[in-house]
Design a protein around this motif. Structure first.
Motif, PDB file in Angstrom:
ATOM      1  N   MET A  30       0.835  -1.203   0.000  1.00  0.00           N
ATOM      2  CA  MET A  30       0.000   0.000   0.000  1.00  0.00           C
ATOM      3  C   MET A  30       0.873   1.257   0.000  1.00  0.00           C
ATOM      4  N   LYS A  31       0.456   2.246  -0.732  1.00  0.00           N
ATOM      5  CA  LYS A  31       1.179   3.508  -0.757  1.00  0.00           C
ATOM      6  C   LYS A  31       0.755   4.366   0.431  1.00  0.00           C
ATOM      7  N   PHE A  32       1.714   4.748   1.251  1.00  0.00           N
ATOM      8  CA  PHE A  32       1.416   5.621   2.385  1.00  0.00           C
ATOM      9  C   PHE A  32       1.322   7.059   1.895  1.00  0.00           C
ATOM     10  N   LYS A  33       0.301   7.750   2.391  1.00  0.00           N
ATOM     11  CA  LYS A  33       0.031   9.101   1.904  1.00  0.00           C
ATOM     12  C   LYS A  33       0.165  10.169   2.974  1.00  0.00           C
ATOM     13  N   GLY A  34       0.303   9.742   4.230  1.00  0.00           N
ATOM     14  CA  GLY A  34       0.420  10.707   5.322  1.00  0.00           C
ATOM     15  C   GLY A  34       1.313  10.172   6.420  1.00  0.00           C
ATOM     16  N   ILE A  35       1.943  11.090   7.157  1.00  0.00           N
ATOM     17  CA  ILE A  35       2.813  10.708   8.264  1.00  0.00           C
ATOM     18  C   ILE A  35       2.525  11.615   9.458  1.00  0.00           C
ATOM     19  N   ILE A  36       2.289  10.996  10.601  1.00  0.00           N
ATOM     20  CA  ILE A  36       2.145  11.728  11.857  1.00  0.00           C
ATOM     21  C   ILE A  36       3.407  11.487  12.681  1.00  0.00           C
ATOM     22  N   PHE A  37       4.064  12.557  13.068  1.00  0.00           N
ATOM     23  CA  PHE A  37       5.297  12.468  13.845  1.00  0.00           C
ATOM     24  C   PHE A  37       5.057  12.854  15.304  1.00  0.00           C
ATOM     25  N   ASP A  38       5.693  12.120  16.197  1.00  0.00           N
ATOM     26  CA  ASP A  38       5.898  12.611  17.553  1.00  0.00           C
ATOM     27  C   ASP A  38       6.876  13.780  17.455  1.00  0.00           C
ATOM     28  N   LEU A  39       7.011  14.567  18.523  1.00  0.00           N
ATOM     29  CA  LEU A  39       7.895  15.732  18.480  1.00  0.00           C
ATOM     30  C   LEU A  39       9.215  15.482  19.223  1.00  0.00           C
ATOM     31  N   ASP A  40       9.150  15.404  20.553  1.00  0.00           N
ATOM     32  CA  ASP A  40      10.356  15.245  21.366  1.00  0.00           C
ATOM     33  C   ASP A  40      10.962  13.856  21.191  1.00  0.00           C
ATOM     34  N   GLY A  41      12.241  13.822  20.852  1.00  0.00           N
ATOM     35  CA  GLY A  41      12.912  12.538  20.677  1.00  0.00           C
ATOM     36  C   GLY A  41      12.728  11.941  19.300  1.00  0.00           C
TER      37      GLY A  41
ATOM     38  N   LYS B 204      -9.255  14.671   8.766  1.00  0.00           N
ATOM     39  CA  LYS B 204      -8.955  15.954   8.117  1.00  0.00           C
ATOM     40  C   LYS B 204      -8.285  15.726   6.771  1.00  0.00           C
ATOM     41  N   TRP B 205      -7.428  14.741   6.725  1.00  0.00           N
ATOM     42  CA  TRP B 205      -6.720  14.413   5.486  1.00  0.00           C
ATOM     43  C   TRP B 205      -7.574  13.595   4.519  1.00  0.00           C
ATOM     44  N   ASN B 206      -8.691  13.063   5.032  1.00  0.00           N
ATOM     45  CA  ASN B 206      -9.536  12.175   4.227  1.00  0.00           C
ATOM     46  C   ASN B 206      -8.749  10.941   3.775  1.00  0.00           C
ATOM     47  N   LEU B 207      -7.960  10.392   4.692  1.00  0.00           N
ATOM     48  CA  LEU B 207      -7.172   9.191   4.420  1.00  0.00           C
ATOM     49  C   LEU B 207      -7.609   8.049   5.330  1.00  0.00           C
ATOM     50  N   LYS B 208      -7.473   6.828   4.842  1.00  0.00           N
ATOM     51  CA  LYS B 208      -7.667   5.662   5.697  1.00  0.00           C
ATOM     52  C   LYS B 208      -6.500   5.583   6.675  1.00  0.00           C
ATOM     53  N   THR B 209      -6.765   5.045   7.854  1.00  0.00           N
ATOM     54  CA  THR B 209      -5.687   4.961   8.852  1.00  0.00           C
ATOM     55  C   THR B 209      -4.536   4.089   8.363  1.00  0.00           C
ATOM     56  N   GLU B 210      -4.854   3.084   7.524  1.00  0.00           N
ATOM     57  CA  GLU B 210      -3.801   2.200   6.999  1.00  0.00           C
ATOM     58  C   GLU B 210      -2.881   2.913   6.012  1.00  0.00           C
TER      59      GLU B 210
END
Length: 215
Positions: free
Chosen positions: A1-12, A155-161
């Motif tokens: 599957m092609k990943f379309k979004g990335i959520i990053f942690d901040l610290d570390g 918000k991104w209109n993306l599936k979690t996968e």
């Protein structure tokens, strides 16, 4: 599957903020004549929000809810002044973000740091990279609660996968699992590779640009 979004942690994960956080808390402890802690010790206090860090840093005999609340307010006041003084992106992070933007990957930050400070650090250190920078607004929504991560996916209109969740702690890996996102650990943060794998990381990155291979 092609990943379309990335959520990053901040610290570390994106930034090394250990020294600014530690210095702010040690200033509070010194003002009360309490023992201070080393940066190495604070490394294990980070990850569950600054209020939790304050509780861990206080002496056991001085750990009442009232004292925690008072010291938390003082710590936040000091940290707000210095939160970008020593805090810097990890080597390779800016290059990674540039590549991700060029590939039209949607990017966001989700941290257990106070929302105001998360937004401040993200805006000052990484201007124009992230669609959203979400911090802690209420304890009930603290990671590993996936609520904010799921709101970002809507918000991104993306599936979690279709979303990678990248972080340096067991809490981040648990958040990814709870949100049904692909859990990616980073080895340069505040926890070990073994800890990340044991708590659900599908992949552990050795350098930021290793993330490109997953895409």
């Amino acid at each position: 599957m092609k990943f379309k979004g990335i959520i990053f942690d901040l610290d570390g994960t994106l930034v090394n903020s250990l020294e600014d956080i530690s210095d702010a808390m040690n200033t509070v402890l010194t003002s009360l004549n309490y023992p201070t802690h080393t940066y190495d010790t604070y490394q294990y206090f980070i990850g569950s929000g600054l209020r939790n860090l304050v509780s861990k840093a206080l002496p056991t005999s001085k750990n009442s809810e009232e004292q925690i609340e008072t010291c938390f307010d003082c710590m936040i006041t000091k940290y707000r002044e210095i939160c970008t003084l020593k805090t810097k992106p990890y080597e390779g992070i800016v290059e990674l973000l540039d590549q991700l933007v060029s590939r039209n990957i949607k990017l966001a930050v989700f941290s257990n740091k106070a929302d105001e400070l998360t937004k401040k650090i993200a805006a000052e250190i990484f201007p124009d990279y992230f669609d959203a920078a979400i911090g802690l607004s209420t304890e009930a929504l603290k990671k590993p609660n996936p609520f904010e991560a799921l709101e970002i996916s809507k918000k991104w209109n993306l599936k979690t996968e279709e979303i990678l969740f990248v972080g340096d702690s067991d809490i981040d890996m648990q958040t990814a699992i709870n949100a049904n996102m692909f859990a990616v650990g980073v080895s340069w943060g505040y926890r070990t590779k073994d800890e990340l794998i044991a708590t659900g990381a599908k992949v552990v990155l050795n350098t930021p640009l290793d993330l490109i291979e997953i895409l």
